[in-house]
Design an enzyme around this catalytic site. Structure first.
Site, PDB file in Angstrom:
ATOM      1  N   CYS A 104      40.353  74.185  17.010  1.00 14.53           N
ATOM      2  CA  CYS A 104      39.693  73.379  18.044  1.00 14.53           C
ATOM      3  C   CYS A 104      38.470  74.105  18.599  1.00 14.53           C
ATOM      4  O   CYS A 104      38.600  75.062  19.362  1.00 14.53           O
ATOM      5  CB  CYS A 104      40.685  73.073  19.165  1.00 14.53           C
ATOM      6  SG  CYS A 104      39.985  72.125  20.532  1.00 14.53           S
ATOM      7  N   CYS A 125      38.147  73.815  22.394  1.00 15.83           N
ATOM      8  CA  CYS A 125      39.053  74.716  23.114  1.00 15.83           C
ATOM      9  C   CYS A 125      38.572  76.160  23.090  1.00 15.83           C
ATOM     10  O   CYS A 125      38.604  76.856  24.109  1.00 15.83           O
ATOM     11  CB  CYS A 125      40.448  74.656  22.503  1.00 15.83           C
ATOM     12  SG  CYS A 125      41.146  73.008  22.295  1.00 15.83           S
ATOM     13  N   ASP A 126      38.137  76.636  21.919  1.00 17.73           N
ATOM     14  CA  ASP A 126      37.920  78.067  21.712  1.00 17.73           C
ATOM     15  C   ASP A 126      36.476  78.475  21.416  1.00 17.73           C
ATOM     16  O   ASP A 126      36.197  79.669  21.297  1.00 17.73           O
ATOM     17  CB  ASP A 126      38.811  78.553  20.563  1.00 17.73           C
ATOM     18  CG  ASP A 126      40.289  78.315  20.844  1.00 17.73           C
ATOM     19  OD1 ASP A 126      40.686  78.420  22.016  1.00 17.73           O
ATOM     20  OD2 ASP A 126      41.033  78.017  19.896  1.00 17.73           O
TER      21      ASP A 126
END
Length: 318
Positions: A144, A147-148
């Site tokens: 993701c 997300c990261d």
């Protein structure tokens, strides 16, 4: 405990313990539905493989995925949710309004009957199947970019995949990363034309066609990757801080496949704007019914929706 539960028809059973499951538990408990939550084979869901979560509302300094899910569990327990650390092996879903669904646990003789069922089993990312891939989850390997991606600001990263998801990840990362290597097994992109157009305009996106990653380099965290070009039969090593795998997800719906309506990708079909499935009293929340957003916060939102939908459903039979 299970013996006692078998003697009574429940109002709410939740399968899955990610943001959707725990959110559903909190809302169901506060509605006096006395929810039972079954943890499943990955307690806490995919977030437990994420080192830091920086985009979940309410945590200005970020929080580790494990800590976030532990907080969610404690909140559900605060409202007296019964949490069972087992796996659901099968279900029998009633077709009748007000009917009773039977949820079988690991042993066939263990089951729970319930008027309401919330499915929050999530999805599982497709892996490449190479060494260190799972070992480095949260340590450079990710599924993701939203997300990261922030943790790789101004660094070089690689993305694997040529579909819409991979191109969207590349588009997002191109705004924050120094260089992106887009690694594609085929000799062409599969994503939509408009996304392809955007990617071709990015000066910091290098597309490597006819290529695949054969080795992940690093001891305790990702330091680089070895890429093999099967057209020219050559291998090259790239120093990258992040490897984003975007070759698809598989919804965890196998045990529901003969009873619930699933789309062509296997995701549970819900009534538009709700969490209602084709079975009365059965609701789906989180990634198991969402192939588009796949974010913790949207999963938690649909968990809330599922509990509210179930509460309204049960009120019809009082």
């Amino acid at each position: 405990m299970l013996y006692i539960l078998k003697k009574k028809i429940q109002n709410c059973v939740i399968i899955g313990s990610g943001p959707a499951g725990y959110s559903a538990a909190v809302y169901a408990a506060r509605a006096d539905l006395n929810p039972i939550l079954i943890l499943g084979n990955q307690p806490g869901g995919q977030l437990t493989t994420t080192t830091n979560v920086d985009n979940y509302l309410g945590f200005p300094l970020g929080i580790s995925g494990n800590c976030l899910m532990e907080n969610c569990k404690k909140q559900a327990e605060r409202f007296n949710t019964i949490i069972i650390n087992k796996i659901v092996s099968n279900v029998f879903l009633s077709n009748k309004q007000g009917g009773v669904h039977r949820i079988f646990l690991e042993k066939k003789e263990e089951y729970i009957d319930s008027k309401g069922l919330i499915i929050a089993t999530g999805s599982s990312p497709k892996f490449l199947g190479i060494n260190k891939e799972k070992k480095f989850l949260g340590l450079g390997v990710s599924f993701c970019a939203t997300c990261d991606g922030f943790f790789h600001k101004d660094k070089e990263v690689a993305i694997i995949g040529g579909g819409d998801t991979a191109l969207e990840e590349a588009n997002y990362l191109s705004k924050i990363c120094k260089k992106i290597y887009l690694i594609i097994r085929k000799d062409h992109l599969k994503g939509s034309k408009i996304l392809q157009h955007h990617i071709f305009q990015k000066s910091n996106v290098n597309i490597l066609f006819c290529s695949n990653v054969t080795e992940i380099i690093g001891d305790n965290f990702l330091k680089g990757i070895k890429v093999f070009n099967h057209k020219y039969k050559t291998s090259n090593i790239f120093s990258v801080s992040g490897l984003f795998i975007a070759i698809g997800h598989v919804p965890n719906t196998e045990i529901f496949s003969n009873q619930l309506h699933l789309n062509e990708k296997g995701y549970i079909v819900v009534k538009r704007g709700s969490t209602i499935t084709n079975k009365p009293g059965v609701f789906a929340a989180g990634d198991v019914q969402d192939s588009h957003y796949r974010q913790a916060i949207t999963s938690a939102g649909t968990g809330c929706m599922a509990a509210l939908d179930l509460e309204r459903y049960l009120s019809l039979f009082k």
